[in-house]
Design an enzyme around this catalytic site. Structure first.
Site, PDB file in Angstrom:
ATOM      1  N   GLY A 175      56.511  -2.871 -14.096  1.00  0.00           N
ATOM      2  CA  GLY A 175      56.002  -2.497 -15.425  1.00  0.00           C
ATOM      3  C   GLY A 175      56.189  -3.655 -16.376  1.00  0.00           C
ATOM      4  O   GLY A 175      56.483  -4.784 -15.971  1.00  0.00           O
ATOM      5  N   HIS A 205       7.467 -14.803 -18.363  1.00  0.00           N
ATOM      6  CA  HIS A 205       7.276 -16.240 -18.128  1.00  0.00           C
ATOM      7  C   HIS A 205       7.363 -16.581 -16.646  1.00  0.00           C
ATOM      8  O   HIS A 205       7.751 -17.696 -16.280  1.00  0.00           O
ATOM      9  CB  HIS A 205       8.323 -17.021 -18.933  1.00  0.00           C
ATOM     10  CG  HIS A 205       8.212 -16.785 -20.402  1.00  0.00           C
ATOM     11  ND1 HIS A 205       7.216 -17.338 -21.180  1.00  0.00           N
ATOM     12  CD2 HIS A 205       8.927 -15.972 -21.222  1.00  0.00           C
ATOM     13  CE1 HIS A 205       7.342 -16.913 -22.434  1.00  0.00           C
ATOM     14  NE2 HIS A 205       8.375 -16.085 -22.494  1.00  0.00           N
TER      15      HIS A 205
END
Ligand code: AGP
Length: 605
Positions: free
Chosen positions: A101, A501
């Site tokens: 932790g 495009h």
């Protein structure tokens, strides 16, 4: 994320501890150690590197100890080293602790303990625990542990051993996993099931705030007021392979589902309680006029999101470039440019090369890594860690979302320090940052169902396109990479405005196009791009922000994301794309965790 184990019983403790640690190495593997009660004292053995280094040291051991604790580390505070490896002991060597932790207030506790006369040897946050227990010990270990954890802010799963009570271990948990294994005249405690399965399937699962007082004969569970709690016995049904994956079919799926926790851990300790500020350690950006982000793959995609949010919130120009390009083109790095290097592993050769190139040019380097002590981490001038825990699957998921969280934190940090944003806007964003973990948890099950159905329908497609504008374009690139790297479907991401495009020529009847639409400001433009592909008979799958119902008229499938601030949407938008890739790969019978041709960390050029 680390792995902890504890044992008391009739067996020799060392082999049991080493076996358990071996089964938990997927939780961390940069250093390891054990502490056992031997000859009336605590014997500690620790090594840096893989668990095999420690096992080698212990292989001819003749320890008779029947009680012990062990730890395999994933460094958070303090680089991987013998001195920083767990277990940690107090000044007297009478107490030993292993911990998983982050203790957010460890510096304050460490200062207080030193003022009380305690001496420290490591750089870790964990080392405050044995000293606190030593400070409060008055003859009952459970009381001392109870008082010690009352001082702690942050997350912990811990086990404490003392010479004063040789037949007892005390364990406690808060926001970190802990499980107690129940045997015959022996008992076990560990971070996770894989460490226990060889010995028992009968377990207690303590809840947050509870403690376990463990002897070889019995296990007592107590709540935060030290009242006994009756726990049902939980029988583990998983086989070992399943258990390492937490019951998930693959590490990738497990790590996708770990994202809410990883987000929470990465935010932990960095956001003020009153939402007024972001704290990023001693990071100083005074005078920085430009940021240059360089990375590879998924980390590069996180950098693209970073560009958008940092420019938007901190009004600082940001350039993003692939590390493999950056490092060979003698880039022009203007004075007062900060180079930000992003790397989950911290070992990617091109990214490390780019870091070294930047340093050669005299630029300060900040690293965003998930591995403390990695090469990138060690060579950077400052480190912003993602607390995602080990990422085992080759396809990066929780590392990406925690990298995004770090980009958000950095953008807000700069905006605050350089007084770019009004205080109320910073507070709004910080509040919403705190909600992301729960929103990620909410979207997971819905997105799993949605994408399993998509995979059933489209898994055999050979080409899939991803489109989006702005932030959505950056996330589209990550979604495209996820899909192709594990399902082997050809996928491409395009700025939605760019399709006409050229790429539009590839859009024909039934080609799936995944559209990301989270930015209301770009809704109209993106919808017109979706109409372009719809007009060519594409199958449109749209992931949209809640409320943008206009997408329904132009989409074959729509998934709505949880409501959040548009600038924070990417963390939530990517989750369904990760699951789309996952279920497509599963449907195609691919090796999800170890896709062909790829490695978790590309340490060669
Ligand atoms: C992402 O899913 C891939 N595994 C790959 O693109 C990865 O992100 C890239 O190799 C960078 O790795 P790093 O973050 O460890 O530097």
């Amino acid at each position: 994320m680390c792995g902890i184990v504890g044992y008391l019983g009739f067996q020799q403790a060392v082999p049991v501890l080493l076996y358990g640690l071996q089964k938990l190495t997927y939780r961390g593997y940069d250093s390891a150690g054990i502490a056992v009660l031997e000859n009336g004292g605590i014997l500690v053995k620790k090594q840096a590197g893989k668990l095999t280094v420690l096992a080698e040291e212990l292989k001819d051991n003749s320890f008779q100890a029947r009680v012990g604790i062990g730890h395999t580390r994933w460094a958070t505070h303090g680089r991987p080293s013998i001195i920083n490896a767990h277990p940690h002991t107090d000044c007297s060597g009478c107490f030993a602790v292993v911990h998983n932790g982050i203790i957010e207030n460890y510096l304050e506790l460490k200062g207080w303990l030193i003022a009380q006369g305690h001496t420290f040897s490591s750089e870790t946050d964990t080392e405050v625990l044995p000293h606190l227990v030593e400070h409060y010990y008055r003859g009952r270990l459970e009381l001392a542990v109870h008082q010690a954890i009352a001082r702690v802010e942050g997350s912990y799963a811990m086990v404490v051993l003392t010479v004063h009570e040789p037949g007892c271990l005390v364990a406690a948990r808060q926001d970190s996993p802990l499980i107690v294994g129940l045997g015959e005249n022996e008992n076990f405690v560990a971070s996770d099931v894989p460490a226990l399965l060889k010995y028992t399937r009968q377990t207690y699962i303590p809840s947050d705030g509870e403690m376990a007082i463990i002897t070889p004969e019995k296990v007592g569970i107590k709540d935060h007021q030290l009242k006994s709690v009756q726990k049902p016995i939980f029988e583990v049904k998983w086989e070992e392979a399943q258990a390492e994956k937490g019951g998930f079919a693959h590490f990738m799926l497990k790590e996708i589902y770990e994202q809410p926790q990883a987000i929470q851990e990465t935010l932990r300790g960095r956001l003020a309680q009153d939402n007024t500020e972001v704290t990023l350690g001693g990071l100083s950006l005074a005078g920085v006029k430009k940021i240059f982000i360089t990375a590879c793959g998924t980390a590069y995609h996180a950098g693209l999101v970073g560009k958008y949010v940092i420019e938007k919130l901190a009004r600082l120009p940001v350039e993003v470039e692939l590390a493999s390009e950056f490092r060979y083109r003698q880039p022009l790095i203007a004075p007062k440019t900060l180079v930000l290097v992003i790397s989950q592993s911290g070992e990617t050769a091109d990214t490390l090369g780019a870091l070294r190139e930047a340093k050669k040019m005299g630029a300060p380097v900040v690293a965003v890594t998930n591995v403390v002590g990695s090469s990138v981490d060690r060579e950077a001038d400052f480190n912003l860690y993602t607390w995602a825990g080990p990422e085992i699957a080759v396809a990066s998921t929780k590392a990406y979302t925690t990298q995004l969280i770090t980009m958000y934190l950095l953008a807000l940090y700069i905006a605050d320090k350089q007084k770019i944003l009004p205080a109320e806007e910073i507070q709004t964003l910080i509040k919403e940052l705190k909600n992301l973990s729960q929103k990620a948890a909410e979207v997971l099950p819905r997105a799993a169902i949605f994408n399993q159905e998509l995979a059933d329908r489209y898994a055999q497609k050979e080409n899939i396109f991803f489109i989006g504008r702005g932030l959505d374009y950056a996330v589209a690139m990550e979604g495209s990479l996820k899909l192709k790297e594990i399902s082997y479907i050809h996928a491409e991401a395009y700025a939605a405005g760019e399709l006409k495009h050229g790429t539009l020529a590839l859009i024909t009847d039934g080609v799936p196009v995944v559209a990301l639409v989270t930015q209301r400001a770009l809704l109209e433009k993106t919808i017109s791009n979706i109409k372009e592909v719809k007009a060519r008979e594409a199958t449109v799958i749209t992931f949209a922000a809640t409320g943008l119902k206009e997408v329904e008229d132009v989409s074959d499938h729509v998934f709505y994301l949880p409501q959040t601030h548009p600038l924070l949407s990417s963390v939530l938008a990517v989750i369904p794309l990760q699951l789309l890739a996952y279920y497509m790969a599963v449907a195609r019978g691919c090796d999800v965790d170890q896709p062909r041709n790829l490695a978790k960390s590309v340490t060669v050029e």
